[in-house]
Design a protein around this motif. Structure first.
Motif, mmCIF file in Angstrom:
data_model
loop_
_atom_site.group_PDB
_atom_site.id
_atom_site.type_symbol
_atom_site.label_atom_id
_atom_site.label_comp_id
_atom_site.label_asym_id
_atom_site.label_seq_id
_atom_site.Cartn_x
_atom_site.Cartn_y
_atom_site.Cartn_z
ATOM 1 N N GLU A 63 47.333 36.490 41.071
ATOM 2 C CA GLU A 63 47.203 35.066 40.908
ATOM 3 C C GLU A 63 48.434 34.500 41.690
ATOM 4 N N THR A 64 49.323 34.833 41.752
ATOM 5 C CA THR A 64 50.523 34.405 42.541
ATOM 6 C C THR A 64 50.521 34.888 44.044
ATOM 7 N N MET A 65 49.567 35.673 44.459
ATOM 8 C CA MET A 65 49.618 36.311 45.961
ATOM 9 C C MET A 65 49.028 35.178 46.752
ATOM 10 N N PRO A 66 49.708 34.801 48.062
ATOM 11 C CA PRO A 66 49.175 34.093 48.908
ATOM 12 C C PRO A 66 47.776 34.376 49.299
ATOM 13 N N ASP A 67 46.859 33.400 49.182
ATOM 14 C CA ASP A 67 45.656 33.258 50.068
ATOM 15 C C ASP A 67 45.389 34.431 51.118
ATOM 16 N N GLU A 68 46.211 34.341 52.117
ATOM 17 C CA GLU A 68 45.893 35.177 53.406
ATOM 18 C C GLU A 68 46.253 36.582 52.915
ATOM 19 N N LEU A 69 47.228 36.716 52.190
ATOM 20 C CA LEU A 69 47.734 38.168 51.837
ATOM 21 C C LEU A 69 46.744 38.743 50.857
ATOM 22 N N PHE A 70 46.083 38.069 50.074
ATOM 23 C CA PHE A 70 44.931 38.331 49.008
ATOM 24 C C PHE A 70 43.843 38.893 49.865
ATOM 25 N N THR A 71 43.415 38.086 51.030
ATOM 26 C CA THR A 71 42.251 38.428 51.786
ATOM 27 C C THR A 71 42.489 39.907 52.419
ATOM 28 N N GLU A 72 43.649 40.109 53.070
ATOM 29 C CA GLU A 72 44.006 41.166 53.702
ATOM 30 C C GLU A 72 43.717 42.411 52.559
ATOM 31 N N PHE A 73 44.454 42.193 51.446
ATOM 32 C CA PHE A 73 44.290 43.227 50.412
ATOM 33 C C PHE A 73 42.770 43.492 50.034
ATOM 34 N N GLU A 74 42.164 42.384 49.904
ATOM 35 C CA GLU A 74 40.765 42.604 49.418
ATOM 36 C C GLU A 74 39.788 43.347 50.673
ATOM 37 N N ASN A 75 40.406 42.974 51.791
ATOM 38 C CA ASN A 75 39.580 43.787 53.179
ATOM 39 C C ASN A 75 39.961 45.056 53.042
ATOM 40 N N ALA A 76 41.340 45.319 52.747
ATOM 41 C CA ALA A 76 41.664 46.884 52.747
ATOM 42 C C ALA A 76 41.119 47.637 51.568
ATOM 43 N N VAL A 77 40.784 47.041 50.513
ATOM 44 C CA VAL A 77 40.261 47.702 49.316
ATOM 45 C C VAL A 77 38.786 47.927 49.893
ATOM 46 N N ASP A 78 37.951 46.870 50.528
ATOM 47 C CA ASP A 78 36.748 47.115 50.652
ATOM 48 C C ASP A 78 36.497 48.389 51.756
ATOM 49 N N GLY A 79 37.528 48.210 52.710
ATOM 50 C CA GLY A 79 37.519 49.227 53.640
ATOM 51 C C GLY A 79 37.544 50.712 53.082
ATOM 52 N N TYR A 80 38.819 50.826 52.306
ATOM 53 C CA TYR A 80 38.701 51.996 51.497
ATOM 54 C C TYR A 80 37.542 52.339 50.660
ATOM 55 N N ALA A 81 36.888 51.568 50.203
ATOM 56 C CA ALA A 81 35.744 52.065 49.342
ATOM 57 C C ALA A 81 34.491 52.301 50.232
ATOM 58 N N GLY A 82 34.643 51.727 51.413
ATOM 59 C CA GLY A 82 33.371 52.016 52.208
ATOM 60 C C GLY A 82 33.760 53.307 52.909
ATOM 61 N N GLU A 83 34.846 53.632 53.044
ATOM 62 C CA GLU A 83 34.982 55.024 53.623
ATOM 63 C C GLU A 83 34.950 56.145 52.724
ATOM 64 N N ASP A 84 35.205 55.874 51.377
ATOM 65 C CA ASP A 84 34.908 56.681 50.337
ATOM 66 C C ASP A 84 33.452 56.931 50.216
ATOM 67 N N GLU A 85 32.764 55.877 50.257
ATOM 68 C CA GLU A 85 31.340 55.941 49.994
ATOM 69 C C GLU A 85 30.581 56.710 50.974
ATOM 70 N N ALA A 86 31.259 56.538 52.053
ATOM 71 C CA ALA A 86 30.733 57.266 53.474
ATOM 72 C C ALA A 86 30.864 58.845 53.348
ATOM 73 N N ASP A 87 31.883 59.183 52.668
ATOM 74 C CA ASP A 87 32.315 60.586 52.588
ATOM 75 C C ASP A 87 31.303 61.331 51.717
ATOM 76 N N HIS A 88 30.702 60.577 50.786
ATOM 77 C CA HIS A 88 29.923 61.226 49.714
ATOM 78 C C HIS A 88 28.454 61.276 50.256
#
Length: 88
Positions: A63-88
């Motif tokens: 909730e206190t994270m700056p919007d730009e950092l939250f967007t970077e965080f979201e993109n990183a999580v999505d990227g890792y999730a996508g890589e994990d799904e591609a491995d299975h």
């Protein structure tokens, strides 16, 4: 560093070491080389205080994270999730 801190050249280190040490026990002393500040000699208490201050860590929440950092965080999580799904 206080305004009263002394400044000595590197050649002064051998000629005036006792004076430099005595002054450094009272306040930080700058050592110059070719007229440029290169080193600072300070007493152990000042050094320890600086080290403790530099180790302060900030904690926050999503909730206190700056919007730009939250967007970077979201993109990183999505990227890792996508890589994990591609491995299975």
């Amino acid at each position: 560093m206080s305004k009263s801190s002394g400044s000595y050249s590197t050649s002064d280190l051998s000629r005036k070491s006792g004076d430099i040490i005595a002054e450094a026990l009272r306040h930080p002393v700058t050592i110059t080389q070719r007229n440029k500040p290169r080193l600072v000699i300070l007493n152990i208490e000042d050094y320890q205080r600086l080290m403790m201050q530099s180790d302060r860590r900030a904690a926050g929440t999503i909730e206190t994270m700056p919007d730009e950092l939250f967007t970077e965080f979201e993109n990183a999580v999505d990227g890792y999730a996508g890589e994990d799904e591609a491995d299975h």
